[in-house]
Design a protein around this motif. Sequence first.
Motif, PDB file in Angstrom:
ATOM      1  N   ARG A   1       0.962  -1.158  -0.004  1.00 32.09           N
ATOM      2  CA  ARG A   1      -0.027  -0.070   0.193  1.00 32.09           C
ATOM      3  C   ARG A   1       0.995   1.192  -0.061  1.00 32.09           C
ATOM      4  O   ARG A   1       0.609   2.253  -0.757  1.00 32.09           O
TER       5      ARG A   1
ATOM      6  N   GLN B   1       2.306   1.846  -3.270  1.00 31.93           N
ATOM      7  CA  GLN B   1       1.185   2.239  -4.247  1.00 31.93           C
ATOM      8  C   GLN B   1       0.908   3.822  -3.986  1.00 31.93           C
ATOM      9  O   GLN B   1       0.870   4.653  -4.910  1.00 31.93           O
TER      10      GLN B   1
ATOM     11  N   ASN C   1       1.618   7.017  -6.500  1.00 32.31           N
ATOM     12  CA  ASN C   1       0.554   7.880  -6.968  1.00 32.31           C
ATOM     13  C   ASN C   1       0.971   9.383  -6.488  1.00 32.31           C
ATOM     14  O   ASN C   1       0.367  10.371  -7.307  1.00 32.31           O
TER      15      ASN C   1
END
Length: 499
Positions: free
Chosen positions: A386, A389, A393
């Motif tokens: 997580r 990611q 982003n």
Amino acid sequence: MAQWTSVMGAAQLARLLKSQQPRPAGPDGRRPPVYRALADGIRLLVLEGRVPVAARLPAERELALALAVSRTTVAAAYEALRTEGFLESRRGAGSWTVVPAGNPLPARGLEPLPPEALGSMIDLGTAALPAPEPWLTRAVQGALEELPPYAHTHGDYPAGLPALRSMIAERYTARGIPTMPEQIMVTTGAMGAIDAICHLFGGRGERIAVESPSYANILQLMREAGARLVPVAMAEGLAGWDLDRWRQVLREAAPRIAYVVADFHNPTGALADEDQRRRLVEAARSAGTVLVVDETMSELCLEPDLEMPRRMCGFDPAGSTVITVGSASKAFWAGLRIGWVRAAPDVIRSLVAARAYADLGTPVLEQLALNWLFTTGGWEKAVEMRRGQARGNRDALVAAVRRELPTWEFQVPDGGLTLWVRTGGLSGSRIAEAGERVGVRVPSGPRFGVDGAFEGYVRLPFTVGGAVAEEAAARLAAAARLVETGTPAGNGTPRTFVA
């Protein structure tokens, strides 16, 4: 029979309207007439949910006095709203807000975009990421294997499954904060935890101190509970809390509870340092205020070399001042609706007792899934996925916004899921409205404030990356151009975009 269900006072509506930035001049250099600007301001408030649907508006004379304009101006604005379908009136019943047929009912908080709208709309409304697979599937499969013994019981565990309570307590103890299972209650998400705490400590009319800005859904939850919110301004940029302001508010307002997000604050991304945490706990203890500390972002440190400060409950060894709220929703997946409260055993007992009149307990299967993640090491692996990611982003969205909107200002946080962006002098509310027309959904700054503060901001969660982040920034730039040129509502067509 009147069709309104709530009342908007003249003073309150005037504060909200005065907080808005004026609508820019049109292409011909002219600004709209005063009545048109007033109607536009009320319509924006309704579309954002800051003035509820079915709220009775003040009488024309009352609002005219509050705004220092003529009654004729207010009457013309109300007539324009009636013509556009945002106001209905009846003799003897007054005028109340409505939405035109075909318009979605505005949310007062932040709600996920319906799946059917994802083809044409990029959703930057909610700070939530897809599940980190394969860990969700593995956790559910592991939970199913553990389920049979629980299926032979009634299934209600108001304090949470004993195994999960023990595991959460062990995780705090491993961080140097000794914790017993009796200090833990498992809840249905962090929202369920804070709702229970507010009902226990913050009854109707009680003062609750909140950071300004703060998390929009929590602010609305507290408003609905009848609390009187006392905003405390954050320090500039990512510097965390202004302790002088906090001490003053705690001393003078004497709030029953205070809600804070110390770890990668939502929406600013600020991280409070250890000294700030220690001093705030001391100030709250002196004032007799209970600190409700939201740790839902604490696992989302995106810089590998950053040393995280000690948890706030570590500065309250007696457990009399700090109540901690945690959750799996941000660090793992929002669909796993598991949260928890860490507090003194007597507080936990009171919260558990009150649950008999609320939701009775949290679903067993989801608790078993989270316990599987904690006991197998799957949690650490999923959270690391997580973080990677979210980091990718964040970097993609930052680069895209800087390229497309160079006048917008923000500082890049070291963790969490959100950018708090100053919109170059434009109205965040108008950008949010224009964004809906060009295919990007973004929450405006006033949703995160009290009484219309932060009109010049929007919150951008880094929940999209790559080409989607670039397209989102391009659509935001298109929305900003609509606002700059004063393009009237209804112009702009969203494009279908497939990631």
